[in-house]
Design a protein around this motif. Structure first.
Motif, short mmCIF file in Angstrom:
data_model
loop_
_atom_site.label_atom_id
_atom_site.label_comp_id
_atom_site.label_asym_id
_atom_site.label_seq_id
_atom_site.Cartn_x
_atom_site.Cartn_y
_atom_site.Cartn_z
N LEU A 50 41.68 49.25 44.40
CA LEU A 50 40.77 49.26 45.55
C LEU A 50 41.13 50.44 46.46
O LEU A 50 42.30 50.82 46.56
CB LEU A 50 40.85 47.92 46.27
N PRO A 51 40.11 51.01 47.10
CA PRO A 51 40.34 52.27 47.82
C PRO A 51 41.15 52.12 49.10
O PRO A 51 41.79 53.08 49.54
CB PRO A 51 38.92 52.76 48.14
N ASN A 52 41.13 50.93 49.70
CA ASN A 52 41.89 50.75 50.94
C ASN A 52 42.13 49.26 51.18
O ASN A 52 41.60 48.40 50.45
CB ASN A 52 41.17 51.39 52.14
N THR A 53 42.88 48.93 52.18
CA THR A 53 43.28 47.54 52.43
C THR A 53 42.07 46.66 52.74
O THR A 53 41.98 45.52 52.28
CB THR A 53 44.28 47.50 53.60
N ALA A 54 41.11 47.20 53.47
CA ALA A 54 39.93 46.39 53.83
C ALA A 54 39.19 45.96 52.56
O ALA A 54 38.67 44.84 52.48
CB ALA A 54 39.01 47.20 54.74
N ALA A 55 39.17 46.82 51.53
CA ALA A 55 38.43 46.51 50.31
C ALA A 55 39.06 45.38 49.51
O ALA A 55 38.41 44.77 48.66
CB ALA A 55 38.31 47.77 49.45
N SER A 59 34.18 40.78 49.17
CA SER A 59 33.69 39.98 48.04
C SER A 59 32.42 40.57 47.43
O SER A 59 31.91 40.05 46.45
CB SER A 59 33.46 38.53 48.49
N SER A 60 31.90 41.65 47.98
CA SER A 60 30.68 42.22 47.41
C SER A 60 31.00 43.17 46.26
O SER A 60 30.10 43.73 45.64
CB SER A 60 29.90 42.97 48.49
N ARG A 61 32.28 43.40 45.96
CA ARG A 61 32.65 44.31 44.88
C ARG A 61 33.67 43.62 43.97
O ARG A 61 34.35 42.68 44.41
CB ARG A 61 33.22 45.60 45.44
N PRO A 62 33.78 44.05 42.69
CA PRO A 62 34.80 43.44 41.83
C PRO A 62 36.20 43.75 42.37
O PRO A 62 36.49 44.89 42.71
CB PRO A 62 34.60 44.12 40.48
N THR A 63 37.00 42.72 42.49
CA THR A 63 38.36 42.93 42.97
C THR A 63 39.40 42.53 41.92
O THR A 63 40.59 42.69 42.14
CB THR A 63 38.62 42.12 44.26
N TYR A 64 38.91 42.00 40.78
CA TYR A 64 39.82 41.56 39.73
C TYR A 64 39.05 41.60 38.41
O TYR A 64 37.86 41.25 38.38
CB TYR A 64 40.30 40.13 40.05
#
Ligand SMILES: Cc1ncc(COP(=O)(O)O)c(C=O)c1O
Length: 397
Positions: A50-55, A59-64
């Protein structure tokens, strides 16, 4: 040809030891998507960077990776086109798609109505696991009229499961009417539409809430991949499907999704060839003295033909043949005598298959003769008929 150098370059070399450099080298941005290709990337990843801590908490983007990445997203998007859906959830098999959808919408105390012609492992799930979790299943005859099915539904009915044509016995359900009547009672409908592959019939356009397919069959088409899908239009159902997938920890492999997408691109061409050849073979079976009945809704003589003609614009390559009474040993000799047909339980692949069917029916027991099932592949139908003919001749003598 001048490909860019794939070494790190003097300036970008990090001031670190060899271990650190080789760990980080393969993860370099340039290594991820070096070129544009026709198909999506097969991203092999549990970790998503992920590009930064906020990301991390967006939940609108894949995180796993478990949620699916490029090829899974591409396949789900293409299936939404096929099924005219708002959302498609992929599963690791067709059975998982059905059980995953049921787990998404049911709770303890619910009743569900399930066709007696349901794919047998779904019956096992309903009578075992769902029952253990406090969900009651009632079975309705596979050829029951919609009004008769609705009349069976107690107040606590949450869902009606349709499979049309039915597994092994191929009875048709009047799905649009059943979906409409169920909606007036606030009951969800789920259809296993694997036979039509989302192509010959689009359940969501006929009022069905959850359209399920075993992509393993015609969409993948090559007998080597397990995949399933559930398509919906309703955002509330989309939310339930997504949440259950996350809660249960199901995942679909990127390679399998890629294969699913590859199969989907040739589905229309293959499907029509399967259907045309099956019609030829089915008509040949109708003329054989050993045949009591061919169970194939595309045939005008089939009991479900009027519904099929009204709602479907094509047929797949799967049909049944009810034989005149004969010893099971003779049926086995016939099947064992086939040279071009494999013996196996699956269907929808490029190769022809045959199997002996033993339908489980509790609402209305099967009283017909011996039942065999054929999945007609992409071989020449003339060759397939010649093979069936020589195998039948063997048991005549
Ligand atoms: C009608 C139907 N639905 C679902 C399935 C399950 O698909 P899978 O084998 O991908 O779990 C099958 C498998 O044969 C089937 O015939």
């Amino acid at each position: 040809m001048a490909y860019p150098s794939n070494g790190p370059g003097e300036d970008s070399r990090p001031p670190a030891s060899l271990e650190t450099r080789i760990v980080h080298a393969a993860a370099g941005a340039g290594a991820r998507l070096p070129a544009e290709t026709v198909g999506p990337a097969i991203q092999k990843a549990s970790t998503v960077l992920l590009p930064n801590t906020a990301a991390l908490f967006d939940s609108s983007r894949p995180t796993y990776g478990r949620q699916g990445l490029a090829s899974q997203m591409a396949l789900a998007g293409a299936l939404c086109e096929l099924e005219n859906a708002r959302f498609c959830q992929l599963y690791g098999s067709g059975l998982a798609a059905i059980t995953g959808a049921l787990m998404s919408v049911l709770k303890s105390g619910d009743t569900i109505l399930v066709t007696d012609g349901v794919y047998q492992p779904v019956r096992r799930f309903c009578d075992g696991l769902l029952r253990r979790f406090g969900v009651r299943t009632l079975y309705y005859p596979a050829d029951a009229a919609p009004e008769a099915i609705i009349a069976l539904a107690p107040d606590e009915t949450r869902l009606i499961l349709i499979e049309s044509p039915a597994s092994l016995t191929f009875e048709m359900t009047d799905t649009p009417t059943l979906a409409r009547l169920a909606r007036t009672r606030g009951i969800l409908t789920l259809m296993d539409n694997t036979w039509a592959a989302g192509f010959a019939f689009r359940p969501l356009d006929h009022g069905v809430d959850l359209s399920v397919q075993a992509l393993t069959k015609y969409v993948c088409g090559h007998s080597d991949v397990f995949l399933g899908s559930v398509c919906v239009k309703d955002p509330a159902l989309e939310h339930l499907l997504k949440q259950t997938m996350i809660d249960a920890g199901f995942a679909v492999s990127g390679e399998d999704a890629y294969q699913g997408l590859r199969g989907l691109r040739t589905l229309p061409t293959r499907f029509d060839r399967h259907g045309a050849s099956a019609l030829e073979v089915a008509r040949w079976f109708q003329q054989q003295p050993e045949t009591a009945r061919v169970l194939y809704p595309a045939l005008p003589e089939d009991a479900g033909h009027a519904l099929w003609r009204r709602d479907y614009d094509r047929a797949c390559g799967l049909f049944g043949v009810e034989l005149r009474p004969m010893a099971e040993a003779d049926v086995a000799r016939f099947l064992d005598g086939l040279r071009l047909f494999g013996l196996g339980f699956s269907w929808g692949g490029f190769e022809s298959l045959a199997t002996l069917s033993r339908p489980t029916r509790t609402a209305r027991p099967w009283t017909g003769g011996p039942l065999v099932r054929f999945s007609i592949g992409l071989e020449s139908p003339g060759d397939l008929i010649a093979d069936l003919d020589q195998a039948l001749t063997q048991i005549r003598s």
